[in-house]
Design an enzyme around this catalytic site. Structure first.
Site, PDB file in Angstrom:
ATOM      1  N   PHE A  15      14.341   3.371 -27.986  1.00 59.62           N
ATOM      2  CA  PHE A  15      15.701   3.498 -27.881  1.00 59.62           C
ATOM      3  C   PHE A  15      16.605   2.182 -27.901  1.00 59.62           C
ATOM      4  O   PHE A  15      17.600   2.028 -28.445  1.00 59.62           O
ATOM      5  CB  PHE A  15      16.172   4.131 -26.542  1.00 59.62           C
ATOM      6  CG  PHE A  15      17.687   4.655 -26.258  1.00 59.62           C
ATOM      7  CD1 PHE A  15      18.061   5.995 -26.969  1.00 59.62           C
ATOM      8  CD2 PHE A  15      18.414   3.994 -25.892  1.00 59.62           C
ATOM      9  CE1 PHE A  15      19.371   6.297 -26.956  1.00 59.62           C
ATOM     10  CE2 PHE A  15      19.938   4.501 -25.746  1.00 59.62           C
ATOM     11  CZ  PHE A  15      20.164   5.491 -26.219  1.00 59.62           C
ATOM     12  N   VAL A  54      15.125   8.417 -19.621  1.00 54.44           N
ATOM     13  CA  VAL A  54      16.247   7.920 -20.179  1.00 54.44           C
ATOM     14  C   VAL A  54      15.419   7.074 -21.444  1.00 54.44           C
ATOM     15  O   VAL A  54      14.459   6.478 -21.360  1.00 54.44           O
ATOM     16  CB  VAL A  54      16.921   6.733 -19.424  1.00 54.44           C
ATOM     17  CG1 VAL A  54      17.750   5.781 -20.386  1.00 54.44           C
ATOM     18  CG2 VAL A  54      18.061   7.488 -18.373  1.00 54.44           C
ATOM     19  N   GLU A  73       8.959   3.682  -3.392  1.00 51.69           N
ATOM     20  CA  GLU A  73       9.983   4.538  -2.605  1.00 51.69           C
ATOM     21  C   GLU A  73      11.091   4.788  -3.548  1.00 51.69           C
ATOM     22  O   GLU A  73      11.948   5.903  -3.362  1.00 51.69           O
ATOM     23  CB  GLU A  73      10.734   3.537  -1.503  1.00 51.69           C
ATOM     24  CG  GLU A  73       9.773   3.334  -0.312  1.00 51.69           C
ATOM     25  CD  GLU A  73       8.857   1.980  -0.488  1.00 51.69           C
ATOM     26  OE1 GLU A  73       8.465   1.570  -1.526  1.00 51.69           O
ATOM     27  OE2 GLU A  73       8.021   1.752   0.530  1.00 51.69           O
ATOM     28  N   PHE A  92      10.280 -11.987   9.538  1.00 49.48           N
ATOM     29  CA  PHE A  92       9.589 -11.161   8.545  1.00 49.48           C
ATOM     30  C   PHE A  92      10.318  -9.957   8.200  1.00 49.48           C
ATOM     31  O   PHE A  92      10.571  -9.304   9.089  1.00 49.48           O
ATOM     32  CB  PHE A  92       8.235 -10.831   9.315  1.00 49.48           C
ATOM     33  CG  PHE A  92       7.416 -10.249   8.570  1.00 49.48           C
ATOM     34  CD1 PHE A  92       6.861 -10.685   7.299  1.00 49.48           C
ATOM     35  CD2 PHE A  92       6.983  -8.880   8.897  1.00 49.48           C
ATOM     36  CE1 PHE A  92       5.747 -10.019   6.634  1.00 49.48           C
ATOM     37  CE2 PHE A  92       5.939  -8.232   7.922  1.00 49.48           C
ATOM     38  CZ  PHE A  92       5.518  -8.650   6.889  1.00 49.48           C
ATOM     39  N   GLN A  93      10.455  -9.820   6.639  1.00 47.80           N
ATOM     40  CA  GLN A  93      11.146  -8.796   6.198  1.00 47.80           C
ATOM     41  C   GLN A  93      12.565  -8.628   6.305  1.00 47.80           C
ATOM     42  O   GLN A  93      12.910  -7.202   6.168  1.00 47.80           O
ATOM     43  CB  GLN A  93      10.148  -7.440   6.335  1.00 47.80           C
ATOM     44  CG  GLN A  93       8.573  -7.460   5.875  1.00 47.80           C
ATOM     45  CD  GLN A  93       7.948  -6.173   6.078  1.00 47.80           C
ATOM     46  OE1 GLN A  93       8.214  -5.601   7.007  1.00 47.80           O
ATOM     47  NE2 GLN A  93       6.931  -5.975   5.216  1.00 47.80           N
TER      48      GLN A  93
HETATM   49  C1  LIG Z   1      20.383   7.229 -23.030  1.00 46.39           C
HETATM   50  C2  LIG Z   1      21.788   8.167 -22.934  1.00 46.39           C
HETATM   51  C3  LIG Z   1      22.508   8.701 -23.576  1.00 46.39           C
HETATM   52  C4  LIG Z   1      23.582   9.371 -23.651  1.00 46.39           C
HETATM   53  N1  LIG Z   1      24.344   9.865 -24.669  1.00 46.39           N
HETATM   54  C5  LIG Z   1      25.337  10.826 -24.252  1.00 46.39           C
HETATM   55  C6  LIG Z   1      25.904  11.340 -25.432  1.00 46.39           C
HETATM   56  O1  LIG Z   1      25.781  11.098 -26.583  1.00 46.39           O
HETATM   57  N2  LIG Z   1      26.884  12.492 -24.824  1.00 46.39           N
HETATM   58  C7  LIG Z   1      27.121  12.775 -23.532  1.00 46.39           C
HETATM   59  O2  LIG Z   1      27.578  13.724 -23.521  1.00 46.39           O
HETATM   60  N3  LIG Z   1      26.430  12.451 -22.696  1.00 46.39           N
HETATM   61  C8  LIG Z   1      25.452  11.249 -23.094  1.00 46.39           C
HETATM   62  N4  LIG Z   1      24.771  10.607 -21.796  1.00 46.39           N
HETATM   63  C9  LIG Z   1      25.060  11.077 -20.710  1.00 46.39           C
HETATM   64  C10 LIG Z   1      26.630  10.611 -19.994  1.00 46.39           C
HETATM   65  O3  LIG Z   1      26.245   9.057 -19.775  1.00 46.39           O
HETATM   66  C11 LIG Z   1      27.034  11.024 -18.801  1.00 46.39           C
HETATM   67  O4  LIG Z   1      26.050  11.257 -17.810  1.00 46.39           O
HETATM   68  C12 LIG Z   1      27.735  12.541 -19.312  1.00 46.39           C
HETATM   69  O5  LIG Z   1      28.327  12.759 -20.399  1.00 46.39           O
HETATM   70  C13 LIG Z   1      28.416  12.940 -18.252  1.00 46.39           C
HETATM   71  O6  LIG Z   1      28.483  14.544 -18.081  1.00 46.39           O
HETATM   72  P1  LIG Z   1      29.540  15.217 -17.217  1.00 46.39           P
HETATM   73  O7  LIG Z   1      30.795  14.644 -17.828  1.00 46.39           O
HETATM   74  O8  LIG Z   1      29.114  16.629 -17.492  1.00 46.39           O
HETATM   75  O9  LIG Z   1      29.227  15.089 -15.648  1.00 46.39           O
HETATM   76  P2  LIG Z   1      29.570  14.092 -14.765  1.00 46.39           P
HETATM   77  O10 LIG Z   1      30.057  12.688 -15.325  1.00 46.39           O
HETATM   78  O11 LIG Z   1      28.801  14.205 -13.295  1.00 46.39           O
HETATM   79  O12 LIG Z   1      31.324  14.519 -14.286  1.00 46.39           O
HETATM   80  C14 LIG Z   1      31.389  15.613 -13.553  1.00 46.39           C
HETATM   81  C15 LIG Z   1      32.891  15.615 -13.320  1.00 46.39           C
HETATM   82  O13 LIG Z   1      33.200  17.025 -12.819  1.00 46.39           O
HETATM   83  C16 LIG Z   1      33.915  16.696 -11.688  1.00 46.39           C
HETATM   84  N5  LIG Z   1      33.616  18.069 -10.602  1.00 46.39           N
HETATM   85  C17 LIG Z   1      32.500  18.257 -10.015  1.00 46.39           C
HETATM   86  N6  LIG Z   1      32.550  19.407  -9.357  1.00 46.39           N
HETATM   87  C18 LIG Z   1      33.767  20.113  -9.711  1.00 46.39           C
HETATM   88  C19 LIG Z   1      34.291  21.206  -9.664  1.00 46.39           C
HETATM   89  N7  LIG Z   1      33.717  22.132  -9.030  1.00 46.39           N
HETATM   90  N8  LIG Z   1      35.428  21.702 -10.285  1.00 46.39           N
HETATM   91  C20 LIG Z   1      36.121  20.475 -11.086  1.00 46.39           C
HETATM   92  N9  LIG Z   1      35.397  19.457 -11.322  1.00 46.39           N
HETATM   93  C21 LIG Z   1      34.565  18.980 -10.998  1.00 46.39           C
HETATM   94  C22 LIG Z   1      33.707  15.636 -10.998  1.00 46.39           C
HETATM   95  O14 LIG Z   1      34.298  15.133 -10.032  1.00 46.39           O
HETATM   96  C23 LIG Z   1      33.248  14.970 -12.254  1.00 46.39           C
HETATM   97  O15 LIG Z   1      34.614  14.006 -12.527  1.00 46.39           O
HETATM   98  C24 LIG Z   1      23.876   9.808 -22.226  1.00 46.39           C
HETATM   99  C25 LIG Z   1      22.926   9.216 -21.067  1.00 46.39           C
HETATM  100  C26 LIG Z   1      21.902   8.562 -21.434  1.00 46.39           C
HETATM  101  C27 LIG Z   1      21.068   8.036 -20.295  1.00 46.39           C
HETATM  102  C1  LIG Z   2      15.084   0.445 -15.593  1.00 45.85           C
HETATM  103  C2  LIG Z   2      15.626   0.166 -16.754  1.00 45.85           C
HETATM  104  N1  LIG Z   2      15.323  -0.739 -17.461  1.00 45.85           N
HETATM  105  C3  LIG Z   2      15.644  -0.907 -18.629  1.00 45.85           C
HETATM  106  C4  LIG Z   2      16.482  -0.111 -19.428  1.00 45.85           C
HETATM  107  C5  LIG Z   2      16.934  -0.337 -20.860  1.00 45.85           C
HETATM  108  N2  LIG Z   2      16.262   0.844 -21.724  1.00 45.85           N
HETATM  109  C6  LIG Z   2      16.968   1.821 -21.881  1.00 45.85           C
HETATM  110  S1  LIG Z   2      15.911   3.114 -22.627  1.00 45.85           S
HETATM  111  C7  LIG Z   2      14.793   1.915 -22.710  1.00 45.85           C
HETATM  112  C8  LIG Z   2      13.337   2.297 -23.518  1.00 45.85           C
HETATM  113  C9  LIG Z   2      12.685   3.339 -22.959  1.00 45.85           C
HETATM  114  O1  LIG Z   2      11.496   3.468 -23.556  1.00 45.85           O
HETATM  115  P1  LIG Z   2      10.472   4.708 -23.464  1.00 45.85           P
HETATM  116  O2  LIG Z   2      10.498   5.266 -21.964  1.00 45.85           O
HETATM  117  O3  LIG Z   2       9.161   4.452 -24.204  1.00 45.85           O
HETATM  118  O4  LIG Z   2      11.349   5.731 -24.361  1.00 45.85           O
HETATM  119  P2  LIG Z   2      11.626   5.542 -25.842  1.00 45.85           P
HETATM  120  O5  LIG Z   2      13.109   5.270 -26.215  1.00 45.85           O
HETATM  121  O6  LIG Z   2      10.843   4.859 -26.519  1.00 45.85           O
HETATM  122  O7  LIG Z   2      11.508   7.079 -26.251  1.00 45.85           O
HETATM  123  C10 LIG Z   2      15.078   0.698 -22.141  1.00 45.85           C
HETATM  124  C11 LIG Z   2      14.103  -0.267 -22.108  1.00 45.85           C
HETATM  125  C12 LIG Z   2      17.062   0.874 -18.527  1.00 45.85           C
HETATM  126  N3  LIG Z   2      17.658   1.842 -19.078  1.00 45.85           N
HETATM  127  N4  LIG Z   2      16.542   1.277 -17.452  1.00 45.85           N
END
Ligand SMILES: Cc1cc2nc3c(=O)[nH]c(=O)nc-3n(C[C@H](O)[C@H](O)[C@H](O)COP(=O)(O)OP(=O)(O)OC[C@H]3O[C@@H](n4cnc5c(N)ncnc54)[C@H](O)[C@@H]3O)c2cc1C
Ligand SMILES: Cc1ncc(C[n+]2csc(CCOP(=O)(O)OP(=O)(O)O)c2C)c(N)n1
Ligand SMILES: [Mg+2]
Length: 622
Positions: A515, A430, A98, A160-161
């Site tokens: 990571f 991620v 799911e 149950f559940q």
């Molecule tokens: C492992 C990992 C590492 C990351 N590292 C980075 C990084 O180094 N740098 C980075 O940038 N991100 C990184 N991210 C992503 C980060 O966590 C955020 O998701 C991202 O920066 C948010 O992007 P955003 O502001 O474009 O989007 P959102 O967080 O979705 O924000 C969008 C905003 O726009 C507004 N909005 C929506 N529609 C409209 C509209 N029509 N007009 C005006 N406003 C509107 C919303 O209200 C909201 O405030 C990483 C993510 C992961 C998983």
């Molecule tokens: C559900 C969940 N569990 C744990 C984490 C912490 N976490 C972030 S990145 C990562 C490693 C991901 O490993 P992999 O998919 O092999 O990617 P890699 O970074 O090795 O390329 C973990 C454990 C998370 N973000 N989400």
């Protein structure tokens, strides 16, 4: 009537199972009677009997244009799945977990912009939805979750559940209600749908299996869901204030995000007038980066040094449609101005000097005529030059490495970018795949990129690829999967074959949770419990009915990826990539630098000096 061919086939089967011809007739007749009887029941219910609550629910979904429901069936969902079975307009997308259903629905909603629906049976069935729903909610995509509930007369008895979905899902939804009697339908459902659509996010309807089977009290829908697209603009006074501030400023940097979708032209015109470099946040990449002469890349830990510098060296930071979350990457001295559709987003991430509520397109259209051309060019020129250098640096590490192992993951991402279709949809796990996607995928206005960027959940890429491919069967969909991420929800590889989804999965096989390893090093902790003892994913793929490929050496990357992308069906390609790829942030904080050397000391002390050398080898001596 049975045809002679059918009888002959039955006769052969019977012979094999030692039945004589008389018995065959009995067998066939009893089968026919049974299926006739079954058909009669279905027909009677469908034609003659009253509509059930489940039928009403499905009617409302169909009339609102919902074409599919992602889920795993279960007895408390029987009413709904049975009703979907009888409708041509809506399909049940049967998955193996799911959580995958919720992620897939999120990707569907992200790409189509329409309401997507997922469902889970009572208790554990719908609890499995929860992580995916968090992701949908935080990404602000409209998703309706149907959480089936235990029989209504058992609620509160520890049956149950038994769980309480109406309480469980409150944190990851805008609306979450239990339907306890038939007369609540379709109103509760319609409120849920309307809420998911208008507030952008998740709405949950908890529906006990027995209530779903009851006769409906109301005939049909009450609400015609119109695609509301109001324009939101700051007042004239506010626009004048904003224009005045910008007209008086020289060094302006724009930080744009996903809220800039659909406003590309306005954004580019704005940057031209302001002579402003445009930095994007990750979720804005697909909408901002392409055809953009002002692009200076991303900032943040995964960003480009040029994105970081452009933000740190400005006098005015103009944030537009972004919720970029990392405080330490915002300038401390600059005047900060923010435009966002939602007032509650203003000032959430950094100090704020001026905040405006408006949608990007409308606001910029109203603002542009009020702006004068900024004559000051050096800030933009310097930022663009910095970007050129940063881009060059990143491209230099994305090389084939003269055919030597290990394969650089950057190279894999670069080749993938070059080979993928003009309108490919990419999903990235991620982990380090997010880094490679952010840095090496080129957007063009048609390509899309989906990740778990706001919620940050592992294992998102395959599920999101499933939702993308179901929504766009003719489009190339590529999942950039980590070896950890893929293994986490690997059961749904089976879905690709079952639903004939030609998704391409590129596995970055670094034998680790790389990571996390990186984070541990940066925090000065000796990396621990990050090893992955992986299987041969190609064999797993083949066992699941996919094409399984492996690129062993750098020179095999391109031909293998090309083969996988051309293959007419689902394919998995595993690529052993180097584990220790430093993705250096644009600025290393004192804490991180301290942490890093601490790791080295610990590594040497623990007799793992060779690993430190490895780290240096991969990153310094290429
Ligand atoms: C492992 C990992 C590492 C990351 N590292 C980075 C990084 O180094 N740098 C980075 O940038 N991100 C990184 N991210 C992503 C980060 O966590 C955020 O998701 C991202 O920066 C948010 O992007 P955003 O502001 O474009 O989007 P959102 O967080 O979705 O924000 C969008 C905003 O726009 C507004 N909005 C929506 N529609 C409209 C509209 N029509 N007009 C005006 N406003 C509107 C919303 O209200 C909201 O405030 C990483 C993510 C992961 C998983
Ligand atoms: C559900 C969940 N569990 C744990 C984490 C912490 N976490 C972030 S990145 C990562 C490693 C991901 O490993 P992999 O998919 O092999 O990617 P890699 O970074 O090795 O390329 C973990 C454990 C998370 N973000 N989400
Ligand atoms: Mg890994």
């Amino acid at each position: 009537m049975l045809s002679a061919v059918a009888f002959e086939a039955a006769r052969r089967i019977a012979r094999m199972s030692l039945l004589n011809e008389q018995n065959i007739w009995c067998l066939i007749c009893s089968r026919l009677v049974l299926s006739e009887f079954k058909a009669q029941i279905v027909w009677e219910r469908e034609k003659g009997m009253a509509k059930r609550v489940a039928d009403l629910l499905v009617d409302v979904l169909v009339e609102a244009g919902v074409e599919r429901v992602y889920g795993v069936s279960g007895d408390s969902l029987n009413g709904i799945t049975d009703s979907i079975r009888t409708r041509k307009e809506i399909q049940w997308i049967h998955l193996r977990h799911e959580e995958v259903a919720a992620f897939a629905a999120g990707a569907d909603a992200h790409l189509t912009g329409k309401l997507a629906v997922c469902a889970g049976s009572c208790g554990p069935g719908n609890m499995h939805l929860i992580n995916g729903l968090y992701d949908c909610h935080r990404s602000r995509v409209p998703v309706l979750a149907i959480a089936a509930q235990i029989p209504s007369n058992e609620i509160g008895s520890g049956y149950f559940q038994e769980t309480h979905p109406d309480q469980l899902f409150t944190q990851c939804s805008h609306y979450c209600e239990l339907v306890s009697q038939s007369s609540q339908m379709p109103r509760v459902l319609e409120i849920a749908m309307q809420t998911a659509l208008s507030r952008r996010g998740v709405a949950v309807v908890a529906l006990p299996g027995d209530v779903a089977m009851r006769d409906a009290v109301h005939e049909g829908r009450r609400v015609h869901f119109s695609e509301a697209k109001p324009t939101v603009c700051p007042s004239e006074d506010e626009l004048n204030l904003l224009a005045d501030l910008l007209n008086r400023s020289e060094r302006i940097t724009i930080l744009g995000g996903a809220g800039c979708a659909g406003a590309h032209d306005e954004l580019i015109e704005l940057a031209g007038k302001l002579q402003a470099p445009i930095v994007h946040a990750m979720r804005g990449k697909e909408f901002i980066e392409y055809n953009n002469p002002f692009d200076v890349g991303m900032t943040g830990l995964l960003g480009f040094s040029s994105g970081y510098q452009a933000m740190m060296s400005c006098d005015v930071l103009l944030m537009i449609g972004t919720d970029f979350p990392y405080q330490q990457f915002y300038p401390k001295e600059a005047t900060v101005v923010q435009i966002d559709l939602r007032g509650e987003q203003l000032g959430r991430r950094t100090k704020l000097d001026f905040g405006f509520v408006g949608d990007t397109k409308t606001t910029l259209r109203a603002l542009l005529p009020k702006l004068q051309q900024n004559p000051y060019e050096p800030h933009l020129k310097k930022s663009l030059e910095h970007y050129r250098q940063a881009r060059k640096g990143l491209d230099e590490v994305a090389t084939e490495n003269s055919g030597k192992k290990p394969i650089h993951p950057q190279y894999v991402a670069r080749v993938l970018d070059q080979l993928a279709a003009e309108d490919a949809v990419f999903t990235c796990d991620v982990g380090t795949p997010t880094i490679w996607a952010a840095r090496y995928l080129t957007m063009n206005g048609k390509r899309r990129i989906i990740g778990s960027f706001n919620h940050g959940s592992m294992a998102n890429a395959l599920p999101q690829a499933i939702g993308a491919q179901v929504s766009y069967p003719g489009r190339q969909v590529v999942s950039m999967s980590g070896d950890g991420g893929l293994a986490m929800l690997m059961g749904d590889l089976l879905t690709l074959r079952q639903h004939q989804l030609p998704v391409k999965i590129v596995v970055f096989k670094n034998e680790s949770l790389a990571f996390v390893e990186l984070e541990m090093k940066a925090a000065g902790i000796l990396d621990f419990s990050t090893d992955l003892h992986n299987p041969d994913f190609t064999k797993i793929a083949e066992g699941a009915g996919l094409l399984g490929l492996r690129a062993e050496t750098p020179d095999q990357v391109e031909p293998m990826l090309a083969r996988a992308l051309k293959y007419d069906g689902p394919a998995l390609i595993e690529i052993p990539v180097s584990r220790q790829e430093l993705s250096m942030p644009p600025t290393i904080t004192y804490e991180e630098a301290k942490g890093f050397s601490l790791f080295m000391t610990k590594a040497v002390l623990s007799g793992r000096g060779d690993e430190v050398i490895d780290l240096a080898k991969v990153n310094l001596f290429r």
